[in-house]
Structure formats: C-alpha cells, structure tokens
Design an enzyme around this catalytic site. Structure first.
Site, PDB file in Angstrom:
ATOM      1  CE1 TYR A 149      47.024  35.990  23.596  1.00 39.71           C
ATOM      2  CE2 TYR A 149      48.688  37.313  22.491  1.00 39.71           C
ATOM      3  CZ  TYR A 149      47.954  37.011  23.628  1.00 39.71           C
ATOM      4  OH  TYR A 149      48.162  37.739  24.775  1.00 39.71           O
ATOM      5  CB  SER A 197      48.627  41.282  23.297  1.00 41.59           C
ATOM      6  OG  SER A 197      49.954  40.927  22.952  1.00 41.59           O
TER       7      SER A 197
HETATM    8  P1  NDP Z   1      46.900  34.352  32.941  1.00 43.53           P
HETATM    9  O1  NDP Z   1      47.170  33.226  32.008  1.00 43.53           O
HETATM   10  O2  NDP Z   1      47.677  34.466  34.182  1.00 43.53           O
HETATM   11  O3  NDP Z   1      45.366  34.369  33.368  1.00 43.53           O
HETATM   12  C1  NDP Z   1      44.344  34.597  32.489  1.00 43.53           C
HETATM   13  C2  NDP Z   1      43.033  34.121  33.072  1.00 43.53           C
HETATM   14  O4  NDP Z   1      42.155  33.974  31.958  1.00 43.53           O
HETATM   15  C3  NDP Z   1      43.111  32.777  33.750  1.00 43.53           C
HETATM   16  O5  NDP Z   1      43.305  32.908  35.142  1.00 43.53           O
HETATM   17  C4  NDP Z   1      41.812  32.101  33.400  1.00 43.53           C
HETATM   18  O6  NDP Z   1      40.912  32.230  34.480  1.00 43.53           O
HETATM   19  C5  NDP Z   1      41.277  32.895  32.206  1.00 43.53           C
HETATM   20  N1  NDP Z   1      41.225  32.015  31.036  1.00 43.53           N
HETATM   21  C6  NDP Z   1      42.170  31.135  30.632  1.00 43.53           C
HETATM   22  N2  NDP Z   1      41.735  30.470  29.543  1.00 43.53           N
HETATM   23  C7  NDP Z   1      40.512  30.940  29.274  1.00 43.53           C
HETATM   24  C8  NDP Z   1      39.546  30.631  28.296  1.00 43.53           C
HETATM   25  N3  NDP Z   1      39.740  29.674  27.381  1.00 43.53           N
HETATM   26  N4  NDP Z   1      38.381  31.307  28.291  1.00 43.53           N
HETATM   27  C9  NDP Z   1      38.165  32.261  29.221  1.00 43.53           C
HETATM   28  N5  NDP Z   1      39.020  32.587  30.188  1.00 43.53           N
HETATM   29  C10 NDP Z   1      40.183  31.927  30.218  1.00 43.53           C
HETATM   30  O7  NDP Z   1      46.962  35.662  32.043  1.00 43.53           O
HETATM   31  P2  NDP Z   1      47.838  36.972  32.240  1.00 43.53           P
HETATM   32  O8  NDP Z   1      47.490  37.611  33.521  1.00 43.53           O
HETATM   33  O9  NDP Z   1      49.235  36.621  31.916  1.00 43.53           O
HETATM   34  O10 NDP Z   1      47.281  37.844  31.021  1.00 43.53           O
HETATM   35  C11 NDP Z   1      46.165  38.712  31.168  1.00 43.53           C
HETATM   36  C12 NDP Z   1      45.806  39.252  29.786  1.00 43.53           C
HETATM   37  O11 NDP Z   1      46.965  39.905  29.221  1.00 43.53           O
HETATM   38  C13 NDP Z   1      45.413  38.158  28.792  1.00 43.53           C
HETATM   39  O12 NDP Z   1      44.422  38.653  27.946  1.00 43.53           O
HETATM   40  C14 NDP Z   1      46.692  37.935  27.990  1.00 43.53           C
HETATM   41  O13 NDP Z   1      46.438  37.460  26.687  1.00 43.53           O
HETATM   42  C15 NDP Z   1      47.259  39.342  27.949  1.00 43.53           C
HETATM   43  N6  NDP Z   1      48.706  39.425  27.759  1.00 43.53           N
HETATM   44  C16 NDP Z   1      49.567  38.685  28.536  1.00 43.53           C
HETATM   45  C17 NDP Z   1      50.931  38.823  28.385  1.00 43.53           C
HETATM   46  C18 NDP Z   1      51.896  38.098  29.252  1.00 43.53           C
HETATM   47  O14 NDP Z   1      53.108  38.180  28.989  1.00 43.53           O
HETATM   48  N7  NDP Z   1      51.467  37.411  30.306  1.00 43.53           N
HETATM   49  C19 NDP Z   1      51.481  39.718  27.361  1.00 43.53           C
HETATM   50  C20 NDP Z   1      50.496  40.476  26.638  1.00 43.53           C
HETATM   51  C21 NDP Z   1      49.170  40.310  26.818  1.00 43.53           C
HETATM   52  P3  NDP Z   1      39.855  31.060  34.832  1.00 43.53           P
HETATM   53  O15 NDP Z   1      40.517  29.750  34.550  1.00 43.53           O
HETATM   54  O16 NDP Z   1      39.536  31.289  36.266  1.00 43.53           O
HETATM   55  O17 NDP Z   1      38.695  31.340  33.933  1.00 43.53           O
END
Ligand code: NDP
Length: 264
Positions: free
Chosen positions: A167, A154
């Site tokens: 984070y 990020s």
């Molecule tokens: P989402 O929230 O849509 O999905 C992330 C996935 O991570 C979930 O589907 C879940 O899959 C898994 N997850 C959630 N919590 C946990 C946990 N505690 N431990 C392990 N896995 C977990 O994320 P995005 O697609 O929005 O983001 C993808 C990446 O980009 C992330 O690393 C996020 O921090 C980063 N990011 C996002 C931004 C945004 O604006 N959306 C901006 C900048 C960075 P499951 O439940 O199947 O395990």
C-alpha cells in the site's frame, strides 16, 4: 500585472457543465465526490467493477436530478479504461475532470506476503492509476481545453507502516506519478494533476475504528489536531477546489487533507 477580474472571482469554484469522471464511485469516497460534482452541476460518469452498485448509484443520483451515467471497468485493465473513455465521450462529448477514488489494501508482513499478493496491491493502487491517467490525459490533450486530475492517495504515501509494503509503495508511487505527469502536461496542455492525501476516513472497512471509546480511536486523536477522524464529505471541498479554476496555479502537488496529522 494581471488584474483580478470580478467575473473570475465569482465563478472560480464552479464546475457547472463540466464532465467529471469518478473511478471507485462505488466506494465510500468515490460516491461522495461523484455526488458533490453532480450537486455542483457537473455531468458525472461513474465507474467501478461492480455493476449492481453502479446501477443503484445511477438511480439514486438521477432521483436527485444529477446528470450521470456509469460504465463498468477495471481500472487496472487497459482495454476497460480505453472503453470507459470512449463511453464517456460518446455520452457527454468530452472529459474535463478526473477523480481517481478506487483503491485496495490487504495488509500483510513482507515475510509472509507472496509476490503475487504484493503485485495485486501494486496493480490496484499504482498501475491502475497510470492506466487511467494515461488514457484520460490523452483524451484531454486531444480536446485541447486543459483539464483537472485529482488522485486520492493517502498519508501512507509519505510514511511507512508495518504490513503496508504494498500500500505505502503504491500510494507513494501514485504521488510521484502525479508530480511527474504535471511536469509533462501542465505547461503545454493546461492539465493540472494533483493528489489528495487523507488519513483515515469513514468507510465500510474503517468503520470499526470510529468507536470514540476505543484505544485505536483515542490513539488517532493524539495525532489529529482537528479533534476527530474524517468523513468522506470532508474532502468534497478540496476535490472541487482542485477541479475548478480556483486551483489553476496548483499542479504536481500532493495535498495534505489530514486534519493536521502532519503537524504533530
Ligand atoms: P472503498 O474501499 O470504500 O472503495 C474503493 C473502491 O475501489 C471500491 O468500491 C471498489 O470498487 C474499488 N476497488 C476495490 N478493490 C479494487 C481493485 N483491486 N482494483 C480496482 N478497484 C478496486 O475505498 P475508500 O472510499 O475508503 O477509499 C478511496 C481511496 O482513498 C482509496 O484509494 C483508498 O486507498 C484511499 N484512502 C482511504 C482511507 C480510508 O480511511 N478509507 C484513508 C486514506 C486513503 P469496485 O469493486 O466497484 O471496482
């Protein structure tokens, strides 16, 4: 001087036939990158903790002719990740590309946050990245053919924010992890390890920020020279580039993909 070869130029962005593992495939970006690898001819192993969502993704992708499979795993659990690597090798024979797309945040001021809440974020966003990278890299080293690792972190890995001590710290840690692993793995084992650092993109959690009339959106635009917030599909090109031969000389990099957020 090493000459540029026509065949290299014609194929340098290809990931066709490669095996790509995508963590957090159930999320907004993970799904898009998994599909992008599939459209580009890679075999895709999708993982996450939510079996129902993975099953639906597999059906959707297979209906489009993508060669894919899934394995349920928590990336913060060592046993799960070892089993995931084994399942991938059992199914496809090897792992060539890893895209780490899972992540979690629950903003809270440090004065109110418990140590356990902070630790949960650190485990979800930093420890889990270490575990996945460690076991996938071990597999890539054993294969002896190099590999490509792309970790989605990020822009918050480089700057603080109120309520984000978990984070920002974990994403900053993941960025430095990528750089450190590149120092260990790139020269000797030809494994490129890089991170992608986006700003806000559309997902279930961020959808509310995308109302063009809202103050939040307008504020973002002041810091986004590109003139809009991102869609997950905006990162597919960068991820494919970092997963292909076109990026063979790029490693240890924390790659900006923020629409120019850093420039103003
Ligand atoms: P989402 O929230 O849509 O999905 C992330 C996935 O991570 C979930 O589907 C879940 O899959 C898994 N997850 C959630 N919590 C946990 C946990 N505690 N431990 C392990 N896995 C977990 O994320 P995005 O697609 O929005 O983001 C993808 C990446 O980009 C992330 O690393 C996020 O921090 C980063 N990011 C996002 C931004 C945004 O604006 N959306 C901006 C900048 C960075 P499951 O439940 O199947 O395990």
């Amino acid at each position: 001087m090493v000459p540029i070869e026509k065949s290299f130029v014609n194929n340098m962005f290809s990931v066709e036939g490669k095996v790509a593992m995508v963590t957090g495939a159930t999320g907004a970006l993970g799904k898009v990158l998994a599909k992008a690898y599939g459209y580009a001819g890679a075999k895709v192993m999708m993982t996450g903790r939510s079996e129902g969502k993975l099953k639906d993704l597999e059906a959707e992708f297979k209906a489009e002719g993508i060669d894919c499979a899934y394995f349920v795993a928590d990336p913060a659990k060592e046993d799960d990740v070892q089993a995931l690597v084994k399942a991938t090798v059992d199914k496809y024979g090897e792992v060539n590309i890893l895209a780490v797309c899972h992540g979690y945040n629950k903003p809270k001021p440090i004065l109110e946050q418990s140590v356990e809440e902070w630790q949960y974020i650190m485990d979800a966003d930093c420890k889990s990245v270490y575990i996945v990278l460690k076991y996938v890299a071990q597999q890539m080293v054993a294969q002896g053919k190099g590999g490509k690792i792309v970790v989605v972190t990020s822009q918050r890995s480089k700057r603080g924010m109120a309520g984000y001590t978990g984070y920002c710290t974990s994403k900053g840690g993941a960025d430095l992890m990528v750089s450190s692993m590149a120092c260990e793995l790139s020269a000797q084992h030809h494994i490129n390890v890089n991170s992608l650092c986006p700003t806000v993109f559309r997902s279930e959690l961020t959808e509310w920020m995308f109302d063009p009339e809202s103050a939040v959106y307008q504020n973002f635009l002041k810091r986004e020279p590109i003139g809009r917030l991102a869609e997950p599909a905006d990162f597919a090109g960068y991820a494919l580039f970092l997963s292909s031969d076109a990026s063979n000389y790029i490693t240890g990099a924390n790659c900006d993909c923020s629409g120019g957020y850093l420039t103003c």
